[in-house]
Design an enzyme around this catalytic site. Sequence first.
Site, PDB file in Angstrom:
ATOM      1  N   ILE A  68       2.240  -4.250   2.095  1.00 27.82           N
ATOM      2  CA  ILE A  68       1.194  -3.408   2.695  1.00 27.82           C
ATOM      3  C   ILE A  68       1.081  -2.165   1.828  1.00 27.82           C
ATOM      4  CG2 ILE A  68       0.445  -2.018   4.661  1.00 27.82           C
ATOM      5  CD1 ILE A  68       1.814  -3.850   6.538  1.00 27.82           C
ATOM      6  N   ASP A  69      -0.036  -1.991   1.163  1.00 30.63           N
ATOM      7  CA  ASP A  69      -0.262  -0.739   0.450  1.00 30.63           C
ATOM      8  C   ASP A  69      -1.204   0.079   1.329  1.00 30.63           C
ATOM      9  OD1 ASP A  69       0.153   0.998  -1.732  1.00 30.63           O
ATOM     10  OD2 ASP A  69      -1.910   0.605  -2.354  1.00 30.63           O
ATOM     11  N   GLU A  97       8.202  -4.287  -3.031  1.00 30.12           N
ATOM     12  CA  GLU A  97       8.614  -2.957  -2.579  1.00 30.12           C
ATOM     13  C   GLU A  97       9.755  -3.028  -1.560  1.00 30.12           C
ATOM     14  OE1 GLU A  97       5.713  -0.511  -0.506  1.00 30.12           O
ATOM     15  OE2 GLU A  97       7.035   1.219  -0.656  1.00 30.12           O
ATOM     16  N   ASP A 123       3.122  -5.638  -3.350  1.00 28.85           N
ATOM     17  CA  ASP A 123       3.235  -4.634  -2.293  1.00 28.85           C
ATOM     18  C   ASP A 123       2.684  -5.290  -1.024  1.00 28.85           C
ATOM     19  OD1 ASP A 123       3.257  -2.509  -0.600  1.00 28.85           O
ATOM     20  OD2 ASP A 123       2.463  -1.084  -2.065  1.00 28.85           O
ATOM     21  N   THR A 129       0.611   1.952   4.104  1.00 28.95           N
ATOM     22  CA  THR A 129       1.354   1.829   5.370  1.00 28.95           C
ATOM     23  C   THR A 129       0.996   2.958   6.340  1.00 28.95           C
ATOM     24  OG1 THR A 129       3.157   0.691   4.275  1.00 28.95           O
ATOM     25  CG2 THR A 129       3.684   1.716   6.370  1.00 28.95           C
ATOM     26  N   ASP A 159       2.468  -0.998  -6.639  1.00 30.22           N
ATOM     27  CA  ASP A 159       1.215  -0.339  -6.241  1.00 30.22           C
ATOM     28  C   ASP A 159       0.073  -0.681  -7.192  1.00 30.22           C
ATOM     29  OD1 ASP A 159       2.222   1.344  -4.053  1.00 30.22           O
ATOM     30  OD2 ASP A 159       3.331   2.407  -5.611  1.00 30.22           O
TER      31      ASP A 159
HETATM   32  C1  IPD Z   1       1.687   4.378  -1.086  1.00 31.49           C
HETATM   33  C2  IPD Z   1       0.200   4.450  -1.129  1.00 31.49           C
HETATM   34  C3  IPD Z   1      -0.232   5.875  -1.361  1.00 31.49           C
HETATM   35  C4  IPD Z   1       0.353   6.437  -2.629  1.00 31.49           C
HETATM   36  C5  IPD Z   1       1.856   6.268  -2.667  1.00 31.49           C
HETATM   37  C6  IPD Z   1       2.243   4.824  -2.391  1.00 31.49           C
HETATM   38  P1  IPD Z   1       2.684   2.471   0.544  1.00 31.49           P
HETATM   39  O1  IPD Z   1       2.106   3.052  -0.867  1.00 31.49           O
HETATM   40  O2  IPD Z   1      -0.331   3.641  -2.153  1.00 31.49           O
HETATM   41  O3  IPD Z   1      -1.610   5.977  -1.485  1.00 31.49           O
HETATM   42  O4  IPD Z   1       0.059   7.803  -2.676  1.00 31.49           O
HETATM   43  O5  IPD Z   1       2.306   6.652  -3.951  1.00 31.49           O
HETATM   44  O6  IPD Z   1       3.644   4.735  -2.344  1.00 31.49           O
HETATM   45  O7  IPD Z   1       3.946   3.205   0.803  1.00 31.49           O
HETATM   46  O8  IPD Z   1       1.646   2.663   1.577  1.00 31.49           O
HETATM   47  O9  IPD Z   1       2.944   1.079   0.160  1.00 31.49           O
HETATM   48 CA    CA Z   2       2.323   1.018  -2.069  1.00 30.58          CA
HETATM   49 CA    CA Z   3       3.951  -0.788   0.658  1.00 30.78          CA
HETATM   50 CA    CA Z   4       6.030   2.318   1.179  1.00 32.52          CA
END
Ligand code: IPD
Ligand code: CA
Ligand code: CA
Ligand code: CA
Length: 307
Positions: free
Chosen positions: A98-99, A76, A96, A101, A240
Amino acid sequence: MSNNPYVTELEFAIGLARRAGELILEASKDRQTGKGTTVNDKKNRIDLVTETDQAVEKLVAKSIKGKFPDHKFIGEESFAAGEKADLTNDPTWICDPIDGTTNFVHGFPSVCISIGWVVNKVPTVGVIYNPFLSQLYTAVKGHGAYLNQTTRLPLSYPDQLPLNKLSDALVGVEWGSDRSKNVMDKKSRSFVRLAGDPNEVDGGVMCHSLRSMGSAALNYSHVAAGSLDLYWEIGCWAWDVCAGTVIVREAGGKCYGRGGKAFDEDGSGKDLMGHHFFVIRGIADQDGQSGSEIQDRLAQEFFKNVA
Ligand code: IPD
Ligand code: CA
Ligand code: CA
Ligand code: CA
Protein backbone atom coordinates in the site's frame (compact mmCIF):
# COMPACT_ATOMS: atom_id res chain seq x y z
CA MET A 1 2.16 -4.65 -26.84
CA SER A 2 3.50 -6.71 -29.74
CA ASN A 3 6.99 -8.24 -29.34
CA ASN A 4 6.89 -7.57 -25.64
CA PRO A 5 9.21 -10.23 -24.18
CA TYR A 6 7.86 -9.64 -20.69
CA VAL A 7 4.18 -10.11 -21.35
CA THR A 8 4.04 -12.96 -18.80
CA GLU A 9 5.51 -10.80 -16.04
CA LEU A 10 3.30 -7.85 -17.01
CA GLU A 11 0.07 -9.83 -17.05
CA PHE A 12 0.96 -11.55 -13.82
CA ALA A 13 1.67 -8.20 -12.13
CA ILE A 14 -1.59 -6.71 -13.42
CA GLY A 15 -3.61 -9.68 -12.12
CA LEU A 16 -1.86 -9.46 -8.78
CA ALA A 17 -2.38 -5.70 -8.49
CA ARG A 18 -6.09 -6.14 -9.17
CA ARG A 19 -6.42 -8.87 -6.51
CA ALA A 20 -4.53 -6.70 -4.05
CA GLY A 21 -6.81 -3.80 -5.00
CA GLU A 22 -9.87 -5.87 -4.08
CA LEU A 23 -8.35 -6.65 -0.71
CA ILE A 24 -7.56 -2.96 -0.10
CA LEU A 25 -11.10 -1.89 -1.08
CA GLU A 26 -12.66 -4.60 1.06
CA ALA A 27 -10.61 -3.51 4.06
CA SER A 28 -11.47 0.13 3.52
CA LYS A 29 -15.18 -0.73 3.65
CA ASP A 30 -14.50 -2.13 7.10
CA ARG A 31 -13.00 1.12 8.27
CA GLN A 32 -15.91 1.75 10.63
CA THR A 33 -15.26 -1.52 12.43
CA GLY A 34 -11.51 -1.16 12.30
CA LYS A 35 -11.05 -4.57 10.62
CA GLY A 36 -7.90 -4.58 8.51
CA THR A 37 -7.17 -1.00 9.34
CA THR A 38 -5.84 -1.35 12.86
CA VAL A 39 -2.98 1.07 12.92
CA ASN A 40 0.42 0.53 14.43
CA ASP A 41 3.17 3.04 14.29
CA LYS A 42 6.64 2.15 13.11
CA LYS A 43 9.45 4.61 13.82
CA ASN A 44 7.22 7.36 15.14
CA ARG A 45 3.51 8.00 15.64
CA ILE A 46 2.92 9.17 12.05
CA ASP A 47 4.75 6.35 10.25
CA LEU A 48 1.67 4.14 10.04
CA VAL A 49 1.18 0.52 9.06
CA THR A 50 -2.08 -1.47 9.06
CA GLU A 51 -2.99 -5.14 8.96
CA THR A 52 -3.94 -4.62 5.33
CA ASP A 53 -0.42 -3.47 4.37
CA GLN A 54 0.88 -6.73 5.82
CA ALA A 55 -1.89 -8.93 4.36
CA VAL A 56 -1.41 -7.50 0.86
CA GLU A 57 2.34 -7.98 1.01
CA LYS A 58 1.87 -11.60 2.11
CA LEU A 59 -0.45 -12.21 -0.84
CA VAL A 60 2.01 -10.62 -3.26
CA ALA A 61 5.09 -12.43 -1.93
CA LYS A 62 3.30 -15.78 -1.92
CA SER A 63 1.95 -15.35 -5.45
CA ILE A 64 5.40 -14.41 -6.78
CA LYS A 65 6.99 -17.41 -5.10
CA GLY A 66 4.36 -19.67 -6.63
CA LYS A 67 4.70 -18.29 -10.15
CA PHE A 68 8.41 -17.40 -10.29
CA PRO A 69 10.19 -19.49 -7.64
CA ASP A 70 13.65 -18.34 -8.83
CA HIS A 71 12.90 -14.65 -8.65
CA LYS A 72 13.83 -12.52 -5.65
CA PHE A 73 11.47 -10.30 -3.70
CA ILE A 74 11.89 -7.01 -1.89
CA GLY A 75 8.89 -5.51 -0.13
CA GLU A 76 8.38 -2.71 2.35
CA GLU A 77 6.73 -4.82 5.04
CA SER A 78 9.11 -7.79 4.65
CA PHE A 79 11.99 -5.35 5.08
CA ALA A 80 10.25 -3.88 8.13
CA ALA A 81 10.01 -7.45 9.50
CA GLY A 82 13.77 -7.90 9.16
CA GLU A 83 14.28 -9.32 5.65
CA LYS A 84 17.18 -8.10 3.54
CA ALA A 85 16.70 -5.66 0.69
CA ASP A 86 19.83 -6.27 -1.41
CA LEU A 87 19.53 -5.79 -5.15
CA THR A 88 21.44 -8.30 -7.32
CA ASN A 89 21.38 -9.00 -11.05
CA ASP A 90 18.70 -11.67 -10.49
CA PRO A 91 15.16 -10.92 -11.60
CA THR A 92 13.66 -9.18 -8.57
CA TRP A 93 10.16 -7.98 -7.72
CA ILE A 94 10.07 -4.77 -5.69
CA CYS A 95 6.71 -4.06 -4.14
CA ASP A 96 4.93 -1.56 -1.96
CA PRO A 97 1.69 -3.27 -0.88
CA ILE A 98 0.00 0.00 0.00
CA ASP A 99 1.61 3.25 -1.05
CA GLY A 100 -0.32 5.97 0.71
CA THR A 101 -1.03 4.19 4.00
CA THR A 102 -1.89 7.47 5.71
CA ASN A 103 -4.45 8.16 2.97
CA PHE A 104 -5.81 4.62 3.35
CA VAL A 105 -6.25 5.12 7.09
CA HIS A 106 -8.08 8.42 6.53
CA GLY A 107 -10.16 7.34 3.53
CA PHE A 108 -8.42 9.80 1.17
CA PRO A 109 -8.55 8.05 -2.22
CA SER A 110 -4.90 8.48 -3.21
CA VAL A 111 -3.81 4.93 -2.46
CA CYS A 112 -2.19 2.30 -4.63
CA ILE A 113 -0.28 -0.91 -4.84
CA SER A 114 3.03 -0.63 -6.65
CA ILE A 115 4.72 -3.65 -8.24
CA GLY A 116 8.02 -3.29 -10.06
CA TRP A 117 10.16 -5.95 -11.69
CA VAL A 118 13.89 -5.43 -12.12
CA VAL A 119 16.34 -7.39 -14.30
CA ASN A 120 20.10 -6.79 -14.11
CA LYS A 121 19.27 -3.92 -11.74
CA VAL A 122 17.19 -2.17 -14.41
CA PRO A 123 13.50 -1.48 -13.68
CA THR A 124 11.76 -3.32 -16.53
CA VAL A 125 8.08 -3.81 -15.69
CA GLY A 126 5.96 -1.42 -13.63
CA VAL A 127 2.37 -1.71 -12.45
CA ILE A 128 0.67 0.82 -10.18
CA TYR A 129 -3.00 0.39 -9.33
CA ASN A 130 -5.28 2.76 -7.45
CA PRO A 131 -8.38 0.67 -6.67
CA PHE A 132 -10.35 3.65 -5.36
CA LEU A 133 -10.23 5.42 -8.71
CA SER A 134 -9.87 2.25 -10.86
CA GLN A 135 -6.67 3.65 -12.36
CA LEU A 136 -4.10 1.15 -13.56
CA TYR A 137 -0.75 2.48 -14.77
CA THR A 138 1.50 -0.03 -16.53
CA ALA A 139 4.71 -0.07 -18.53
CA VAL A 140 7.30 -2.44 -19.90
CA LYS A 141 10.75 -1.07 -20.77
CA GLY A 142 10.79 -0.28 -24.47
CA HIS A 143 7.06 -0.90 -24.92
CA GLY A 144 5.34 2.26 -23.73
CA ALA A 145 3.28 3.25 -20.72
CA TYR A 146 -0.50 2.96 -20.48
CA LEU A 147 -3.45 3.98 -18.37
CA ASN A 148 -5.98 1.17 -17.94
CA GLN A 149 -4.13 -0.81 -20.64
CA THR A 150 -5.61 1.18 -23.50
CA THR A 151 -4.64 4.83 -23.21
CA ARG A 152 -1.04 5.59 -24.05
CA LEU A 153 0.78 7.91 -21.64
CA PRO A 154 1.31 10.82 -21.49
CA LEU A 155 -2.35 11.72 -21.69
CA SER A 156 -1.62 14.99 -23.55
CA TYR A 157 1.12 15.00 -26.10
CA PRO A 158 3.99 17.11 -24.67
CA ASP A 159 3.59 19.54 -27.61
CA GLN A 160 0.34 20.66 -26.08
CA LEU A 161 2.02 21.26 -22.75
CA PRO A 162 5.23 23.17 -23.41
CA LEU A 163 7.44 23.58 -20.36
CA ASN A 164 10.58 25.67 -20.44
CA LYS A 165 10.80 27.24 -16.99
CA LEU A 166 10.50 25.90 -13.48
CA SER A 167 8.23 28.83 -12.74
CA ASP A 168 5.59 27.30 -15.07
CA ALA A 169 5.63 23.94 -13.31
CA LEU A 170 3.16 22.15 -11.08
CA VAL A 171 5.40 20.36 -8.60
CA GLY A 172 4.76 17.28 -6.46
CA VAL A 173 6.41 17.28 -3.03
CA GLU A 174 5.73 15.25 0.11
CA TRP A 175 5.91 15.80 3.84
CA GLY A 176 7.27 12.28 4.52
CA SER A 177 7.37 10.77 7.98
CA ASP A 178 10.58 12.30 9.32
CA ARG A 179 9.43 15.50 11.04
CA SER A 180 12.64 16.14 12.95
CA LYS A 181 13.67 19.79 13.13
CA ASN A 182 16.63 19.41 10.78
CA VAL A 183 14.61 17.73 8.07
CA MET A 184 11.68 20.10 8.42
CA ASP A 185 13.96 23.17 8.30
CA LYS A 186 15.53 21.98 5.04
CA LYS A 187 12.24 20.91 3.52
CA SER A 188 10.39 24.09 4.36
CA ARG A 189 13.26 26.18 2.93
CA SER A 190 12.93 24.27 -0.34
CA PHE A 191 9.15 24.52 -0.38
CA VAL A 192 9.31 28.28 0.23
CA ARG A 193 11.85 28.72 -2.59
CA LEU A 194 9.66 26.69 -4.92
CA ALA A 195 6.47 28.55 -4.15
CA GLY A 196 7.93 31.95 -3.27
CA ASP A 197 8.10 35.15 -5.30
CA PRO A 198 11.71 35.66 -6.50
CA ASN A 199 11.44 39.35 -5.60
CA GLU A 200 10.98 38.42 -1.99
CA VAL A 201 12.48 34.96 -1.52
CA ASP A 202 16.17 34.28 -2.08
CA GLY A 203 16.34 31.73 -4.93
CA GLY A 204 12.55 31.97 -5.34
CA VAL A 205 11.01 30.25 -8.35
CA MET A 206 7.29 30.83 -7.77
CA CYS A 207 6.21 27.72 -9.63
CA HIS A 208 2.50 27.46 -10.42
CA SER A 209 1.88 25.46 -7.26
CA LEU A 210 2.88 22.55 -5.08
CA ARG A 211 0.88 19.33 -4.67
CA SER A 212 1.24 16.73 -1.97
CA MET A 213 -0.85 13.64 -2.57
CA GLY A 214 0.64 11.24 -0.06
CA SER A 215 1.80 8.52 -2.41
CA ALA A 216 5.16 8.51 -4.13
CA ALA A 217 4.01 5.97 -6.73
CA LEU A 218 0.99 8.11 -7.63
CA ASN A 219 3.23 11.17 -7.97
CA TYR A 220 5.21 9.16 -10.53
CA SER A 221 1.96 8.15 -12.26
CA HIS A 222 0.88 11.78 -12.54
CA VAL A 223 4.27 12.79 -13.94
CA ALA A 224 3.91 9.97 -16.50
CA ALA A 225 0.41 11.18 -17.37
CA GLY A 226 1.74 14.74 -17.76
CA SER A 227 -0.62 16.17 -15.16
CA LEU A 228 2.27 16.90 -12.79
CA ASP A 229 5.45 18.44 -14.21
CA LEU A 230 7.95 17.31 -11.60
CA TYR A 231 8.15 15.37 -8.40
CA TRP A 232 10.94 15.54 -5.85
CA GLU A 233 11.37 13.62 -2.63
CA ILE A 234 14.22 12.67 -0.35
CA GLY A 235 13.39 9.74 1.92
CA CYS A 236 11.59 7.32 -0.39
CA TRP A 237 12.67 3.73 -0.89
CA ALA A 238 12.93 1.48 -3.93
CA TRP A 239 9.44 0.04 -3.36
CA ASP A 240 7.97 3.55 -3.62
CA VAL A 241 9.53 4.28 -7.00
CA CYS A 242 10.53 1.08 -8.81
CA ALA A 243 7.33 0.58 -10.83
CA GLY A 244 7.00 4.34 -11.32
CA THR A 245 10.49 4.57 -12.79
CA VAL A 246 9.50 2.32 -15.71
CA ILE A 247 6.19 4.11 -16.19
CA VAL A 248 7.68 7.63 -16.13
CA ARG A 249 10.51 6.72 -18.51
CA GLU A 250 8.19 4.97 -20.95
CA ALA A 251 5.99 8.07 -20.98
CA GLY A 252 8.97 10.20 -22.06
CA GLY A 253 9.84 11.42 -18.57
CA LYS A 254 13.31 11.38 -17.03
CA CYS A 255 14.52 10.22 -13.64
CA TYR A 256 17.39 11.65 -11.59
CA GLY A 257 19.13 10.56 -8.40
CA ARG A 258 21.04 12.40 -5.69
CA GLY A 259 21.79 16.03 -6.58
CA GLY A 260 20.08 15.72 -9.97
CA LYS A 261 22.53 13.18 -11.44
CA ALA A 262 21.24 10.90 -14.22
CA PHE A 263 19.49 7.96 -12.58
CA ASP A 264 21.63 4.81 -12.31
CA GLU A 265 23.69 5.73 -15.34
CA ASP A 266 26.42 3.31 -14.23
CA GLY A 267 23.98 0.37 -14.04
CA SER A 268 24.77 -0.18 -10.35
CA GLY A 269 21.19 0.17 -9.09
CA LYS A 270 22.52 2.55 -6.39
CA ASP A 271 20.03 5.29 -7.14
CA LEU A 272 17.11 2.85 -7.21
CA MET A 273 18.20 1.53 -3.81
CA GLY A 274 18.87 5.06 -2.53
CA HIS A 275 16.55 7.69 -1.12
CA HIS A 276 16.83 10.72 -3.43
CA PHE A 277 14.39 10.94 -6.30
CA PHE A 278 13.51 13.60 -8.83
CA VAL A 279 11.40 12.98 -11.94
CA ILE A 280 10.26 15.26 -14.71
CA ARG A 281 7.64 14.64 -17.37
CA GLY A 282 8.17 14.34 -21.12
CA ILE A 283 8.80 17.70 -22.78
CA ALA A 284 8.62 18.41 -26.50
CA ASP A 285 11.61 19.93 -28.36
CA GLN A 286 11.48 23.73 -28.37
CA ASP A 287 13.48 26.47 -30.11
CA GLY A 288 16.33 24.21 -31.18
CA GLN A 289 16.60 22.52 -27.78
CA SER A 290 15.62 18.89 -27.45
CA GLY A 291 13.05 17.91 -24.83
CA SER A 292 15.74 15.85 -23.14
CA GLU A 293 18.08 18.86 -22.90
CA ILE A 294 15.27 20.93 -21.43
CA GLN A 295 14.56 18.21 -18.87
CA ASP A 296 18.25 18.17 -17.86
CA ARG A 297 18.43 21.98 -17.69
CA LEU A 298 15.34 22.19 -15.46
CA ALA A 299 16.70 19.44 -13.23
CA GLN A 300 20.03 21.30 -12.86
CA GLU A 301 18.19 24.57 -12.11
CA PHE A 302 16.08 22.79 -9.53
CA PHE A 303 19.08 21.37 -7.70
CA LYS A 304 20.98 24.65 -7.91
CA ASN A 305 18.19 26.87 -6.62
CA VAL A 306 15.75 24.78 -4.67
CA ALA A 307 16.95 21.48 -3.23
C1 IPD B 1 4.97 6.89 1.76
C2 IPD B 1 4.22 7.68 0.74
C3 IPD B 1 4.48 9.15 0.96
C4 IPD B 1 5.94 9.48 0.91
C5 IPD B 1 6.74 8.60 1.84
C6 IPD B 1 6.43 7.13 1.61
P1 IPD B 1 3.77 4.58 2.49
O1 IPD B 1 4.74 5.51 1.56
O2 IPD B 1 4.61 7.34 -0.57
O3 IPD B 1 3.86 9.92 -0.01
O4 IPD B 1 6.11 10.81 1.30
O5 IPD B 1 8.12 8.84 1.61
O6 IPD B 1 7.12 6.36 2.56
O7 IPD B 1 4.38 4.57 3.84
O8 IPD B 1 2.41 5.15 2.45
O9 IPD B 1 3.94 3.29 1.82
CA1 CA C 1 5.42 3.76 0.11
CA1 CA D 1 3.68 1.13 1.95
CA1 CA E 1 5.00 2.75 5.09
